[in-house]
Design a protein around this motif. Structure first.
Motif, PDB file in Angstrom:
ATOM      1  N   TRP A 119       0.977  -0.705  -0.235  1.00  0.00           N
ATOM      2  CA  TRP A 119       0.067   0.545   0.249  1.00  0.00           C
ATOM      3  C   TRP A 119       0.943   1.508   0.437  1.00  0.00           C
ATOM      4  O   TRP A 119       2.363   1.041   0.703  1.00  0.00           O
ATOM      5  CB  TRP A 119      -0.810  -0.001   1.641  1.00  0.00           C
ATOM      6  CG  TRP A 119      -2.068  -0.360   1.256  1.00  0.00           C
ATOM      7  CD1 TRP A 119      -2.290  -2.299   1.669  1.00  0.00           C
ATOM      8  CD2 TRP A 119      -3.242  -0.699   0.416  1.00  0.00           C
ATOM      9  NE1 TRP A 119      -3.291  -2.712   1.371  1.00  0.00           N
ATOM     10  CE2 TRP A 119      -4.007  -1.915   0.710  1.00  0.00           C
ATOM     11  CE3 TRP A 119      -3.910   0.265  -0.469  1.00  0.00           C
ATOM     12  CZ2 TRP A 119      -5.450  -2.194   0.384  1.00  0.00           C
ATOM     13  CZ3 TRP A 119      -5.142   0.509  -0.619  1.00  0.00           C
ATOM     14  CH2 TRP A 119      -5.982  -0.920  -0.338  1.00  0.00           C
ATOM     15  N   ARG A 143      -5.462   5.372   1.299  1.00  0.00           N
ATOM     16  CA  ARG A 143      -4.436   4.403   0.972  1.00  0.00           C
ATOM     17  C   ARG A 143      -4.399   3.734  -0.705  1.00  0.00           C
ATOM     18  O   ARG A 143      -5.643   3.847  -1.040  1.00  0.00           O
ATOM     19  CB  ARG A 143      -3.518   3.922   1.767  1.00  0.00           C
ATOM     20  CG  ARG A 143      -3.951   2.782   2.102  1.00  0.00           C
ATOM     21  CD  ARG A 143      -3.737   2.012   3.678  1.00  0.00           C
ATOM     22  NE  ARG A 143      -4.271   0.474   3.450  1.00  0.00           N
ATOM     23  CZ  ARG A 143      -3.949  -0.751   4.468  1.00  0.00           C
ATOM     24  NH1 ARG A 143      -2.368  -0.513   4.203  1.00  0.00           N
ATOM     25  NH2 ARG A 143      -4.216  -1.366   4.544  1.00  0.00           N
ATOM     26  N   LYS A 163      -3.047   1.339  -3.266  1.00  0.00           N
ATOM     27  CA  LYS A 163      -2.284   0.172  -4.195  1.00  0.00           C
ATOM     28  C   LYS A 163      -2.579  -0.111  -5.939  1.00  0.00           C
ATOM     29  O   LYS A 163      -3.443   0.034  -6.980  1.00  0.00           O
ATOM     30  CB  LYS A 163      -2.355  -1.381  -4.251  1.00  0.00           C
ATOM     31  CG  LYS A 163      -2.369  -1.990  -2.830  1.00  0.00           C
ATOM     32  CD  LYS A 163      -2.274  -3.779  -3.302  1.00  0.00           C
ATOM     33  CE  LYS A 163      -2.309  -3.902  -1.322  1.00  0.00           C
ATOM     34  NZ  LYS A 163      -2.465  -5.016  -1.494  1.00  0.00           N
TER      35      LYS A 163
END
Length: 116
Positions: free
Chosen positions: A19, A27, A29
């Protein structure tokens, strides 16, 4: 796994990607991309904002968890798990997370600015 490695992958395990903390309860990804497309997971704490913004990319977002107040142009709507929103090119959009949630964002073309 770094961003360049992702560009060469076709089978990707979530556990292989860390992350990226964006601050303020958000956050992300970057899961996969090539020149024409990018898929990104974005996790929000309750009350976190995805600031109102626009960009030249097409964006489709799937609410995988939680609920979000979504602003799209001059419209606002609460979206829940299983709902989607589509952000056309240069239309201002943003979200407020109503309960801890996860968006799956798809961009066309990929977001070069995310890779810096």
């Amino acid at each position: 796994m770094n961003f360049k490695d992702l560009a060469d992958k076709t089978l990707i395990a979530d556990s292989d990607i860390d992350w990226e903390d964006l601050g303020a309860g958000v956050r992300r990804k970057i899961m996969a991309y090539d020149n024409s497309m990018m898929l990104v997971k974005v996790e929000f704490e309750k009350g976190a904002n995805g600031a109102l913004h626009n960009h030249p990319h097409l964006q489709m977002s799937y609410v995988a968890k939680g609920s979000f107040e979504v602003t799209m142009g001059d419209k606002k709507q609460i979206l829940h798990e299983g709902d989607i929103f589509f952000a056309p090119t240069l239309v201002y959009h943003g979200v407020v997370c109503m309960e801890k949630g996860l968006l799956i964002d798809i961009f066309n073309p990929h977001r070069e600015d995310f890779l810096k």
